[in-house]
Write an enzyme that holds these catalytic residues in place. Structure first.
Site, PDB file in Angstrom:
ATOM      1  N   TYR A 172     -29.308   1.584  53.339  1.00  0.00           N
ATOM      2  CA  TYR A 172     -29.659   0.303  52.726  1.00  0.00           C
ATOM      3  C   TYR A 172     -31.067  -0.069  53.171  1.00  0.00           C
ATOM      4  O   TYR A 172     -31.402   0.046  54.356  1.00  0.00           O
ATOM      5  CB  TYR A 172     -28.668  -0.775  53.173  1.00  0.00           C
ATOM      6  CG  TYR A 172     -28.971  -2.152  52.639  1.00  0.00           C
ATOM      7  CD1 TYR A 172     -28.909  -2.425  51.274  1.00  0.00           C
ATOM      8  CD2 TYR A 172     -29.301  -3.204  53.502  1.00  0.00           C
ATOM      9  CE1 TYR A 172     -29.168  -3.700  50.782  1.00  0.00           C
ATOM     10  CE2 TYR A 172     -29.553  -4.484  53.016  1.00  0.00           C
ATOM     11  CZ  TYR A 172     -29.485  -4.725  51.657  1.00  0.00           C
ATOM     12  OH  TYR A 172     -29.743  -5.987  51.176  1.00  0.00           O
ATOM     13  N   ASP A 232     -37.011   3.242  58.259  1.00  0.00           N
ATOM     14  CA  ASP A 232     -36.580   1.856  58.150  1.00  0.00           C
ATOM     15  C   ASP A 232     -35.834   1.521  59.431  1.00  0.00           C
ATOM     16  O   ASP A 232     -34.671   1.876  59.604  1.00  0.00           O
ATOM     17  CB  ASP A 232     -35.692   1.680  56.910  1.00  0.00           C
ATOM     18  CG  ASP A 232     -35.258   0.231  56.728  1.00  0.00           C
ATOM     19  OD1 ASP A 232     -35.478  -0.580  57.657  1.00  0.00           O
ATOM     20  OD2 ASP A 232     -34.695  -0.083  55.664  1.00  0.00           O
ATOM     21  N   LYS A 260     -34.705  -8.103  61.711  1.00  0.00           N
ATOM     22  CA  LYS A 260     -33.631  -8.408  62.653  1.00  0.00           C
ATOM     23  C   LYS A 260     -34.147  -8.697  64.078  1.00  0.00           C
ATOM     24  O   LYS A 260     -34.654  -9.791  64.292  1.00  0.00           O
ATOM     25  CB  LYS A 260     -32.554  -7.331  62.564  1.00  0.00           C
ATOM     26  CG  LYS A 260     -32.004  -7.304  61.109  1.00  0.00           C
ATOM     27  CD  LYS A 260     -30.825  -6.440  60.801  1.00  0.00           C
ATOM     28  CE  LYS A 260     -30.345  -6.732  59.390  1.00  0.00           C
ATOM     29  NZ  LYS A 260     -30.300  -5.637  58.463  1.00  0.00           N
TER      30      LYS A 260
HETATM   31  C1  PLP Z   1     -30.830  -5.598  56.980  1.00  0.00           C
HETATM   32  C2  PLP Z   1     -31.615  -4.430  56.521  1.00  0.00           C
HETATM   33  C3  PLP Z   1     -32.652  -4.547  55.581  1.00  0.00           C
HETATM   34  C4  PLP Z   1     -32.920  -5.821  54.846  1.00  0.00           C
HETATM   35  O1  PLP Z   1     -33.326  -6.829  55.698  1.00  0.00           O
HETATM   36  P1  PLP Z   1     -33.151  -8.365  55.216  1.00  0.00           P
HETATM   37  O2  PLP Z   1     -33.802  -9.153  56.306  1.00  0.00           O
HETATM   38  O3  PLP Z   1     -31.672  -8.589  55.102  1.00  0.00           O
HETATM   39  O4  PLP Z   1     -33.837  -8.493  53.919  1.00  0.00           O
HETATM   40  C5  PLP Z   1     -33.417  -3.437  55.308  1.00  0.00           C
HETATM   41  N1  PLP Z   1     -33.188  -2.260  55.912  1.00  0.00           N
HETATM   42  C6  PLP Z   1     -32.196  -2.111  56.809  1.00  0.00           C
HETATM   43  C7  PLP Z   1     -32.018  -0.784  57.478  1.00  0.00           C
HETATM   44  C8  PLP Z   1     -31.370  -3.168  57.126  1.00  0.00           C
HETATM   45  O5  PLP Z   1     -30.366  -3.005  57.992  1.00  0.00           O
END
Ligand code: PLP
Length: 432
Positions: free
Chosen positions: A147, A242, A270
């Protein structure tokens, strides 16, 4: 007769459903995957959350990753309170963003410059724009089960929220928007090699969660990631890690440091916002120089580099550094693992423990050590829903989806783990 179990939460949810689609601001929060109605959280402290009905829960969600220092850590609260008193936003540069950028670039392998945004989604969108500008190519490669936020061109085979709802993709995304996206299976060098042989000259970037944590937890073989590093380097494509979940969680230098593999660009979110809305993306100066105002690639944000949010991120890094956070988190994860494993062995159904540092996943799927989204097997979500509610009734708050990882924080203690294993043992007995 039938008193609602959570009267305040249920009343709030009924109100919310009138004015917010599905009653929530982000879909997995709605408990659809486990049944019932969501708890409304009134406050958090350390490793606990308290719902609107005043009940306390051991929190293993941690707001889905940001709260690595625990809820309302005194140092973070003090720093943010002090920053708030000086104003919430200026729309002009501030010292806190420079300091946080210095700390992030110093911590992460190969990173020379970062730019701040307000979410992980924005970080990924922007990193991909930079990759396309820098390479002059259009194609983006992602992996099934990873994701990367909810940008149109990445909403393909994209992890828990979508797995939860059994949708391969999303409505509202024109096929033309995903025409430049290629999806590969995790763990298969041969599939990546074949794609590069076919279209390597048009690939701008390969993006991957180096420790995929959005479709359960699917730790990859290092050789697989190293092969992606080779393939991208050889074809002039960029490798994007990511690290929105893994960054500043698995190590000071994220999964890149842990694995000893340096990507070209990395995205963060995060943890680096310390519970405030922050994302960041970065890489080598020559790539980041493509961004306006230096270069021709536009990217902007009214609240980007927000002083209060930057302060929360800085204060969280302070806590991690002062308390030997990464070592302690690793030790906490190992300690919990040791306590939980004998309990899991008594389960009446398949239940697998997957852990990477302070991230863990209780998998109720058939597969023992899955590395791809496709091999999980059936039955997991239904069993997970029963375990979820059995634990909730015993004061343990797990993520409300069979495909979500759990997060430990520095606020978790051995006593919390005893409470958890005790509740888990009782829950499993009840479900037998
Ligand atoms: C949570 C997440 C996102 C998206 O971040 P948001 O702050 O929710 O937009 C993108 N990549 C990864 C790996 C994530 O866990």
């Amino acid at each position: 007769m039938n008193e609602p179990a959570y009267p305040r939460s249920q009343a709030l949810y009924a109100r919310a459903c009138q004015v917010i689609p599905g009653g929530v601001s982000s879909p997995v929060r709605a408990f659809r995957a486990v049944g019932g109605t969501p708890l409304f959280i009134a406050r958090g402290a350390g490793a606990r959350v308290f719902d609107a009905d005043g009940r306390a829960y051991l929190d293993l969600v941690g707001s889905w990753g940001p709260l690595i220092a625990g809820h309302a850590h005194p140092h973070v609260v003090a720093a943010v309170t002090e920053a708030l008193g000086r104003g919430t936003t200026f729309g002009a540069p501030c010292e806190a963003e420079v300091t946080l950028a210095e700390r992030v670039t110093a911590a992460y392998p190969g990173l020379e410059q970062v730019r701040f945004v307000s979410s992980g989604t924005e970080a990924v969108m922007s990193a991909i724009r930079v990759a396309r500008a820098f390479t002059g190519r259009d194609l983006i490669v992602k992996f099934a089960g990873c994701y990367h936020g909810h940008a149109d061109h990445l909403l393909v085979a994209a992890g828990s929220g979508l797995a939860t709802f059994g949708r391969p993709s999303s409505a509202g995304v024109p096929p033309a928007f995903t025409a430049c996206t290629r999806v590969l299976p995790l763990d298969e060098e041969a599939a990546a090699e074949a794609l590069f042989a076919r279209e390597g000259g048009q690939i701008a970037a390969v993006i991957i969660e180096p420790v995929p944590a959005n479709h359960g937890l699917l730790p990859q073989r290092r050789e697989f990631l190293a092969r992606l590093r080779e393939l991208t380097a050889a074809s002039g494509a960029l490798l994007i890690f990511d690290e929105v979940i893994s960054g500043f969680r698995l190590a000071r230098g994220g999964a890149a440091q842990r694995l000893g593999i340096t990507p070209d660009l990395a995205t963060f979110g995060k943890v680096i916002g310390g519970g405030m809305p922050v994302g960041a993306f970065g890489g080598a100066r020559r790539m980041m120089a493509r961004l306006a105002p230096e270069g021709d690639t536009y990217q902007a944000g009214t609240l980007s580099g927000n002083p209060v949010a930057m302060t929360a991120g800085l204060a969280t890094l302070d806590v991690l550094e002062r308390e030997e956070g990464w070592q302690r988190l690793e030790a906490l994860g190992a300690e919990l693992e040791q306590q939980v494993q004998p309990v899991l062995a008594t389960a009446p159904f398949p239940i697998h423990w997957v852990r990477c540092g302070s991230l863990f996943w209780l998998s109720l799927h058939e597969a023992a050590a899955p590395r791809t989204a496709a091999t999980l097997g059936a039955g997991g979500p239904e069993r997970y829903a029963r375990l979820f509610h059995a634990l909730l009734a015993r004061g343990v708050y797990l993520p409300p989806s069979a495909y979500e990882a759990c997060f430990l924080s520095l606020a978790h203690s051995r006593t919390d783990f005893e409470l958890f294993t005790h509740a888990l043992r009782a829950a499993l007995t009840e479900l037998t």
